[in-house]
Design a protein around this motif. Structure first.
Motif, PDB file in Angstrom:
ATOM      1  N   GLN B  13     -74.375 -19.007  22.837  1.00  0.00           N
ATOM      2  CA  GLN B  13     -74.575 -17.760  23.568  1.00  0.00           C
ATOM      3  C   GLN B  13     -74.441 -17.743  25.322  1.00  0.00           C
ATOM      4  O   GLN B  13     -73.795 -16.980  25.628  1.00  0.00           O
ATOM      5  CB  GLN B  13     -75.733 -17.145  23.281  1.00  0.00           C
ATOM      6  CG  GLN B  13     -76.107 -16.716  21.717  1.00  0.00           C
ATOM      7  CD  GLN B  13     -75.067 -15.834  21.372  1.00  0.00           C
ATOM      8  OE1 GLN B  13     -75.109 -14.431  21.876  1.00  0.00           O
ATOM      9  NE2 GLN B  13     -74.358 -15.802  20.512  1.00  0.00           N
ATOM     10  N   GLU B  20     -66.795 -15.729  29.707  1.00  0.00           N
ATOM     11  CA  GLU B  20     -66.249 -14.259  30.017  1.00  0.00           C
ATOM     12  C   GLU B  20     -66.455 -13.943  31.621  1.00  0.00           C
ATOM     13  O   GLU B  20     -65.480 -13.472  32.096  1.00  0.00           O
ATOM     14  CB  GLU B  20     -67.214 -13.209  29.331  1.00  0.00           C
ATOM     15  CG  GLU B  20     -67.254 -13.368  27.875  1.00  0.00           C
ATOM     16  CD  GLU B  20     -66.925 -12.174  27.380  1.00  0.00           C
ATOM     17  OE1 GLU B  20     -67.373 -11.194  27.777  1.00  0.00           O
ATOM     18  OE2 GLU B  20     -65.925 -12.280  26.531  1.00  0.00           O
ATOM     19  N   PRO B  35     -62.575 -26.765  18.703  1.00  0.00           N
ATOM     20  CA  PRO B  35     -63.772 -26.533  17.788  1.00  0.00           C
ATOM     21  C   PRO B  35     -64.862 -26.687  18.540  1.00  0.00           C
ATOM     22  O   PRO B  35     -65.214 -27.726  19.606  1.00  0.00           O
ATOM     23  CB  PRO B  35     -63.624 -27.676  16.884  1.00  0.00           C
ATOM     24  CG  PRO B  35     -61.998 -28.033  17.065  1.00  0.00           C
ATOM     25  CD  PRO B  35     -61.855 -27.886  18.275  1.00  0.00           C
ATOM     26  N   GLU B  55     -75.090 -10.305  34.559  1.00  0.00           N
ATOM     27  CA  GLU B  55     -74.718  -9.212  34.106  1.00  0.00           C
ATOM     28  C   GLU B  55     -74.286  -9.168  32.653  1.00  0.00           C
ATOM     29  O   GLU B  55     -74.989  -8.388  31.768  1.00  0.00           O
ATOM     30  CB  GLU B  55     -73.721  -8.643  34.646  1.00  0.00           C
ATOM     31  CG  GLU B  55     -73.254  -7.260  34.477  1.00  0.00           C
ATOM     32  CD  GLU B  55     -72.051  -6.877  35.140  1.00  0.00           C
ATOM     33  OE1 GLU B  55     -71.847  -7.157  36.402  1.00  0.00           O
ATOM     34  OE2 GLU B  55     -71.093  -6.424  34.518  1.00  0.00           O
ATOM     35  N   ARG B  56     -73.873 -10.311  32.205  1.00  0.00           N
ATOM     36  CA  ARG B  56     -73.359 -10.305  30.703  1.00  0.00           C
ATOM     37  C   ARG B  56     -74.343 -10.762  30.024  1.00  0.00           C
ATOM     38  O   ARG B  56     -74.391 -10.663  28.706  1.00  0.00           O
ATOM     39  CB  ARG B  56     -72.256 -11.479  30.733  1.00  0.00           C
ATOM     40  CG  ARG B  56     -70.923 -10.619  31.211  1.00  0.00           C
ATOM     41  CD  ARG B  56     -69.829 -11.656  31.316  1.00  0.00           C
ATOM     42  NE  ARG B  56     -68.458 -10.828  31.741  1.00  0.00           N
ATOM     43  CZ  ARG B  56     -68.079 -10.476  32.822  1.00  0.00           C
ATOM     44  NH1 ARG B  56     -69.063 -10.758  33.808  1.00  0.00           N
ATOM     45  NH2 ARG B  56     -67.105  -9.680  33.154  1.00  0.00           N
ATOM     46  N   LEU B  57     -75.449 -11.803  30.477  1.00  0.00           N
ATOM     47  CA  LEU B  57     -76.574 -12.147  29.915  1.00  0.00           C
ATOM     48  C   LEU B  57     -77.696 -11.243  29.619  1.00  0.00           C
ATOM     49  O   LEU B  57     -78.641 -11.417  28.648  1.00  0.00           O
ATOM     50  CB  LEU B  57     -76.988 -13.476  30.428  1.00  0.00           C
ATOM     51  CG  LEU B  57     -76.214 -15.022  29.830  1.00  0.00           C
ATOM     52  CD1 LEU B  57     -76.839 -16.145  30.472  1.00  0.00           C
ATOM     53  CD2 LEU B  57     -76.263 -14.961  28.482  1.00  0.00           C
ATOM     54  N   GLY B  58     -77.785 -10.327  30.723  1.00  0.00           N
ATOM     55  CA  GLY B  58     -78.716  -9.461  30.636  1.00  0.00           C
ATOM     56  C   GLY B  58     -80.079  -9.827  31.130  1.00  0.00           C
ATOM     57  O   GLY B  58     -81.318  -9.557  30.965  1.00  0.00           O
ATOM     58  N   ARG B  59     -79.853 -11.279  31.921  1.00  0.00           N
ATOM     59  CA  ARG B  59     -81.354 -11.899  32.460  1.00  0.00           C
ATOM     60  C   ARG B  59     -80.682 -12.474  33.487  1.00  0.00           C
ATOM     61  O   ARG B  59     -79.702 -12.702  34.036  1.00  0.00           O
ATOM     62  CB  ARG B  59     -81.866 -12.657  31.595  1.00  0.00           C
ATOM     63  CG  ARG B  59     -81.114 -13.830  31.138  1.00  0.00           C
ATOM     64  CD  ARG B  59     -81.862 -14.816  30.406  1.00  0.00           C
ATOM     65  NE  ARG B  59     -80.851 -15.777  29.688  1.00  0.00           N
ATOM     66  CZ  ARG B  59     -80.913 -16.966  30.484  1.00  0.00           C
ATOM     67  NH1 ARG B  59     -81.267 -17.205  31.737  1.00  0.00           N
ATOM     68  NH2 ARG B  59     -79.997 -18.035  29.850  1.00  0.00           N
TER      69      ARG B  59
END
Lengths: 338, 89
Positions: B13, B20, B35, B55-59
């Motif tokens: 995650q 990204e 893989p 920003e992408r993780l929200g924390r």
């Protein structure tokens, strides 16, 4: 004998669920938050209507006056799903536990001015009943809301409120050296004390509001927007003159929680308001109604704590809330006659 | 063409969010899927910005956390509170 170890790459046929791929237009690995929230709620082929409200489907967007083309635009900036939510809240619980242990071990509560301790108990402990009601309201939103993005975040928020009520209860036990006298006293103040009746009336009126988005505005934006800044701001600062620092330590997490929760509520209101003029009008009407109620309800409490300065503190909290809402694109307005 | 720097990250995650962010902030970066991991090459210099990942993780994401997701990297590292940069001297 030769053993030849080779790695073989197996390309997965798809990267995520088809409904997620359809929504984002590409089949790329999706985050757990995306997979746990987008388009999860059923939208069609409901069989029976709920017996308690046969005018609606089981999940029905018409349960609120807010209208959205797509209900999956209320992204939680914190991206809470089960794991991230629990990790974040475990850390919050830990920080409260640490502060409470620190205060208890050093018997710091004994160093607070006893008069201020009594005022602190008088304003903080009855709030656990408000928190319980907030939990009920959040669960109503989770139940009747539309779209998993907003309902799952509300269920998390509801669990937060129950947690906060428990923490306040624990503070009540600490204040009474492990006994329940402070909590019993607070309950009787909540039920019968003149100071608390306007707030109790407001809280009970909120419990019977049936438009879930109105509950969202009334509880999470307006009432919280008054109470939290007062309790963690003006009330807390007033304690400094009475050696109230140990009390600030054990209530400090309330301010952190409110800041965290506001990131989510801000995003929700901003998105709903940006959708249409009609939504802005409905939100404005709710804001006007509930701001008037909350303003009147918290004033006696503020006066009890701050005396003559109570009204000023409430005015300041109101101004900050107004400013916050203006920033989100909504403001209080009268209902337009249909 | 300048020598490429590269970084391989786990497909987790946090890893996805970092990947990204890298792809958004470094137009010349190229990603290759393996893989359970993703390798990113970029000519000369590659920057990972903490605010993009946050920003992408929200924390709040601290560049030091990158070590939980990195499998391998090549290049000189320049790290501070706001970014994690790979380059060749």
């Amino acid at each position: 004998m030769n053993i030849d170890i080779q790695a073989e790459a197996i390309t997965p046929r798809r990267q995520t669920f088809s409904h997620i791929a359809r929504r984002f237009g590409v089949d790329k690995p999706a985050s757990r938050y995306e997979e746990a929230t987008y388009d999860v709620q059923p939208t069609a082929n409901f069989h029976y209507r709920p017996t308690y409200s046969p005018e609606f489907e089981l999940y029905d967007a018409r349960r609120t006056r807010i209208v959205m083309k797509d209900w999956y635009v209320f992204k939680d900036p914190r991206q809470f799903y089960y794991a991230t939510y629990n990790i974040s809240r475990a850390a919050m619980q830990q920080s409260f536990d640490d502060a409470a242990n620190f205060v208890e071990k050093r018997d710091l509560l004994a160093s607070v001015d006893p008069d201020w301790s009594a005022i602190f108990a008088a304003y903080l402990l009855p709030l656990r009943h408000v928190e319980w009601a907030a939990n009920m309201n959040c669960q109503l939103i989770a139940d009747w809301g539309y779209g998993t993005q907003i309902t799952s975040a509300s269920a998390f928020c509801g669990a937060d409120r129950l947690g906060i009520a428990q923490v306040i209860s624990r503070i009540g036990l600490m204040l009474a050296q492990g006994g329940d006298t402070a909590l019993v006293q607070a309950k009787s103040e909540w039920m019968d004390g003149a100071t608390w009746q306007p707030l109790r009336r407001l809280v009970e009126d909120q419990l019977v509001v049936r438009d879930w988005f109105e509950v969202y505005v009334a509880q999470l934006i307006i009432l919280d927007g008054y109470l939290y800044p007062l309790v963690t701001g003006a009330f807390d600062r007033a304690g400094a003159a009475h050696n109230g620092a140990p009390l600030s330590m054990i209530t400090g997490f309330l301010a952190d929680w409110f800041a965290d929760n506001s990131r989510w509520t801000d995003a929700v209101i901003k998105t709903a308001a940006a959708e249409s003029e009609a939504n802005r009008a409905v939100l404005g009407e709710w804001i006007a109604t509930w701001t008037a109620r909350a303003d009147e309800a918290v004033r006696p409490v503020a006066t009890m704590v701050l005396g003559n300065h109570g009204d000023v503190a409430v005015d300041e909290a109101a101004a900050r809330l107004r400013e916050r809402l203006t920033g989100l694109g909504v403001f209080a307005q009268k209902a337009v006659a249909a | 063409m300048s020598r490429p720097v590269s970084i391989s990250l786990q497909n987790s995650q946090d890893g996805f969010a970092i990947i990204e962010a890298i792809m958004a902030d470094n137009p010349e970066a190229e990603r290759k899927a393996f893989p359970a991991m993703t390798k990113i090459d970029c000519p000369g210099r590659l920057e990972i910005r903490a605010d993009s990942v946050s920003e992408r993780l929200g924390r709040e994401w601290d560049p030091q956390e990158i070590h939980l997701s990195v499998i391998s990297l090549s290049g000189t590292v320049d790290e501070d509170d706001g970014s994690f940069i790979l380059f060749w001297r």
